[in-house]
Scaffold this motif. Sequence first.
Motif, short mmCIF file in Angstrom:
data_model
loop_
_atom_site.label_atom_id
_atom_site.label_comp_id
_atom_site.label_asym_id
_atom_site.label_seq_id
_atom_site.Cartn_x
_atom_site.Cartn_y
_atom_site.Cartn_z
N HIS A 103 0.85 -1.19 -0.05
CA HIS A 103 -0.10 0.05 0.02
C HIS A 103 0.77 1.31 -0.07
CE1 HIS A 103 -3.53 2.59 0.79
NE2 HIS A 103 -2.98 3.14 1.70
N TYR A 104 1.04 1.85 -1.16
CA TYR A 104 1.75 3.16 -1.38
C TYR A 104 0.87 4.38 -1.29
CZ TYR A 104 4.44 7.16 -3.09
OH TYR A 104 4.91 8.22 -3.01
N ALA A 105 1.02 4.88 -0.17
CA ALA A 105 0.19 6.40 -0.14
C ALA A 105 1.16 7.40 0.60
CB ALA A 105 -0.95 6.04 1.19
N LEU A 106 1.11 8.22 -0.24
CA LEU A 106 2.30 9.46 0.01
C LEU A 106 1.91 10.22 1.73
CD1 LEU A 106 5.00 10.94 -0.65
CD2 LEU A 106 3.39 12.50 -1.77
N ALA A 107 0.60 10.44 1.61
CA ALA A 107 0.22 11.07 2.96
C ALA A 107 0.39 10.23 4.17
CB ALA A 107 -1.33 11.22 2.85
N ALA A 108 0.01 8.93 3.90
CA ALA A 108 0.48 7.85 5.25
C ALA A 108 1.83 7.84 5.48
CB ALA A 108 -0.22 6.63 4.99
N LEU A 109 2.62 7.73 4.28
CA LEU A 109 4.04 7.69 4.42
C LEU A 109 4.59 8.95 5.28
CD1 LEU A 109 6.33 5.62 3.88
CD2 LEU A 109 6.73 6.85 1.98
#
Length: 431
Positions: A103-109
Amino acid sequence: MPQMLPARFTELGLPFQRLLWSDALMLLALMVGQVAVPWWIAQAGGAADLAVYGVVLSAVSFITMPLLSPLGDRYPKRWLIAGALAAYALAACGTAALASWGHYALAALIALQSVPMLAMAVLSPAAASMVAELVPAQQLTRAIGVQQSAQSMGRLIGPAIGGAVLAAAGTAAALWLNGGLLIAAALLATRLPSQAIHAPASCRWWADLRAGLKANWAIPLERGWITVNFLSWIFLYPALAMLVPLKVQSLGLSAAWLGACEAALSLGMLVGSLGASEWWIRRQGRYATRIGSAVIQGLALAVAGWTTWPWLLVPAFAVAGLTNSAATLVGLTHRMLARPLAFRARMSAGSMMTSQVAGTLGPALAGVALAHWPVSTVYGVFALLGGFGALGLALIPGFRAFMALDNDAVNGWYQRAHPEAFVETPPRRSA
């Protein structure tokens, strides 16, 4: 473990040895993460996401660094460092879980990686000032060189391990390794020595914060030094961070090459910390070494940016690491000794804060530039601007004379030369 170290390590004392092991393990974990996370973002999100990531995290660090810096002068550094590393480890495990789920999600990262920024805002000033409290002033240059050696070992091995795990097992495995190493570093940090508190016992958060920032700004030499470093770091930071994976990818190379570049940078730092930097200082003096090493670092990074030959990347980064070690050693020793004990963490944090501002502006500026020019052009120009920006140090009044002082003479020099900078404003009382 301390008994395994050479004599130049062991003769500085057991408390200092424990700090060395903590630093080495922390940097090992840190470098694994610095290879894995940017590579994941560069692959899944590209240059735009990498620029956003760098800008936001630098902004978070800029805000938190001054707000949390008074902790280093008021609470036991051992528990500040251990607690910060534990928080960092939890965030690293959360990032690894995202990668495991695909799961790539910039905001979560960004949210997860903001936790380490908070942790480093506590850890960095405490760790930077702790070494000056563990050894006599006459041994500080040597102690910092030895500390750089331990840190460089972590920086050297970390990228190699990170790149190898990335290539062999993927992003998730590298990130889980990062989390595990940080957990070990946090446990080891609990064995650091407990130091005396030098600041007044009363808790005056805002007064502490203002006093540290005021001291940095009220001393002309420190103010000029911070300004020059700020302008140089705007361009050097992208050349040492976000532009590296983009350069490697632009040449069609694998993640192993990214690890090799980071390892070469760390190898250069290790060579410098093991004696090359001290030799350079003895031959050229502190003044010429500080300016010359920064200029050569910029030239080496420019070669890395412009080259189309992969094998030239590795020696270019090695030279950049060696010169970085020399510039850091010659500057850090004098500035740390010149600061009063009760202000060392806060003044270190003030200097780091301006670096974080530069670290925010640099990636943003690089992101804009990449929209118009290729990676090689942006990389080369940024490296030259960052390197030659160090020539501004020669324009700071009193810089040459300050660098000529020996360690005994420079110890506490800021307070002797500028006592007005350390007059703390008494807290207001309610009517």
